[in-house]
Enzyme design. Sequence first.
Site, PDB file in Angstrom:
ATOM      1  N   ARG A   1       1.110  55.358 -14.201  1.00 42.27           N
ATOM      2  CA  ARG A   1       1.044  56.804 -14.389  1.00 42.27           C
ATOM      3  C   ARG A   1       2.313  57.439 -13.836  1.00 42.27           C
ATOM      4  O   ARG A   1       2.816  57.053 -12.784  1.00 42.27           O
ATOM      5  CB  ARG A   1      -0.190  57.397 -13.708  1.00 42.27           C
ATOM      6  CG  ARG A   1      -1.503  57.141 -14.440  1.00 42.27           C
ATOM      7  CD  ARG A   1      -1.551  57.899 -15.770  1.00 42.27           C
ATOM      8  NE  ARG A   1      -2.826  57.722 -16.464  1.00 42.27           N
ATOM      9  CZ  ARG A   1      -3.047  56.798 -17.396  1.00 42.27           C
ATOM     10  NH1 ARG A   1      -2.074  55.940 -17.707  1.00 42.27           N
ATOM     11  NH2 ARG A   1      -4.206  56.728 -18.016  1.00 42.27           N
TER      12      ARG A   1
ATOM     13  N   GLU B   1       5.275  63.919 -19.051  1.00 49.45           N
ATOM     14  CA  GLU B   1       5.323  63.312 -20.379  1.00 49.45           C
ATOM     15  C   GLU B   1       4.516  64.061 -21.432  1.00 49.45           C
ATOM     16  O   GLU B   1       4.776  63.921 -22.627  1.00 49.45           O
ATOM     17  CB  GLU B   1       4.844  61.860 -20.328  1.00 49.45           C
ATOM     18  CG  GLU B   1       3.374  61.677 -20.038  1.00 49.45           C
ATOM     19  CD  GLU B   1       2.974  60.198 -20.083  1.00 49.45           C
ATOM     20  OE1 GLU B   1       2.149  59.853 -20.934  1.00 49.45           O
ATOM     21  OE2 GLU B   1       3.498  59.405 -19.275  1.00 49.45           O
TER      22      GLU B   1
ATOM     23  N   HIS C   1       5.285  55.696 -23.268  1.00 53.61           N
ATOM     24  CA  HIS C   1       3.875  55.322 -23.091  1.00 53.61           C
ATOM     25  C   HIS C   1       3.449  54.346 -24.188  1.00 53.61           C
ATOM     26  O   HIS C   1       2.430  54.521 -24.863  1.00 53.61           O
ATOM     27  CB  HIS C   1       2.973  56.557 -23.110  1.00 53.61           C
ATOM     28  CG  HIS C   1       1.769  56.406 -22.213  1.00 53.61           C
ATOM     29  ND1 HIS C   1       1.490  57.270 -21.190  1.00 53.61           N
ATOM     30  CD2 HIS C   1       0.782  55.471 -22.197  1.00 53.61           C
ATOM     31  CE1 HIS C   1       0.371  56.893 -20.584  1.00 53.61           C
ATOM     32  NE2 HIS C   1      -0.069  55.800 -21.170  1.00 53.61           N
TER      33      HIS C   1
END
Length: 332
Positions: free
Chosen positions: A234, A263, A295
């Site tokens: 994360r 993000e 991601h």
Amino acid sequence: MKMFFFSAKPYDKVFFDRYNKDTGIEIEYLDTHLGPHIVNVVEDAVAVCVFVNDKVTADVIAQLAAKGVKIIALRCAGFNNVDLNAAKAHGIRVCRVPAYSPEAVAEHAVAMLLTLNRKTHKAYNRVREQNFSLNGLLGFNLHGKMVGVIGTGKIGKAFCKIMLGFGCTVVAYDIYEDADLKLLGVTYVTQQEVMQKSDVISLHCPLTADNHYLINKDTLALMKEGVTLINTSRGGLVCTADIIDALKQHKVGHLGIDVYEQEEKLFFRDLSQDIIEDDMIQRLMSFPNVLVTAHQAFFTNEALSQIAQITLGSIASLIKGQEPEDLATLLV
């Protein structure tokens, strides 16, 4: 039975439609993320399905409850974006996918590590331009290096096994020590020792209030000069301002991030024709020893299949008043 599916991408529709033939769930896909701006569109639905950048705040949950929503399904493992206390207070069940293809994320972390070390991305571009020089492509052997792993759940465990296969010495920190990893040769030490001893550090822990900005100026000061840091967990685990300073001071030799604390404004979108106003991500991408992916670590056929099957299975069970087979999927 209707479910609103937020932050939907074309590949989500492919996999969820493939495995939704026998559940009786009608899925309405929405490209936008869930938040206060869009929650009013939810009508006559028993469930909402959300992803990592949806904002499931107490206010959003209250509105969902008022509309009769009974289930919030996270199609991911992390749940830092959901107010679980608010969900419990409103009687909404929350489920997730805690163990979808952990090898997918672990292997991506290794891919980032190897790319940064051996500079294969730079070599690829050079050779395409008929530049066959090796200058500037010097790497180092992973064999014999000390690799530190913070978080040895299913993903961290898979990463540890791969690193052991490379001939690395693996040290780890987790609240719960894994007996199998110990037998394989992983040594559990304190978090501080992981920071101090490791040539490579890979983060595989969930984001909580306690470990927000786990990587900051103080913990970076503990690390070896030229340390390699990989984060596929994360974004909020890393203080971006502090990691930029550490890169400028050569404290961090290589940085690979598949996640970023801001993000939600960038990832999963095509911004190639836009002006990106986030100065920190632009600064990060300007370093030659930084690798950013958007991601992507979870993005394999196997992982997407498991995400769809587990998510739909959990929702179907909860609708029937039953608990999912794997109770680890339930948060509330």
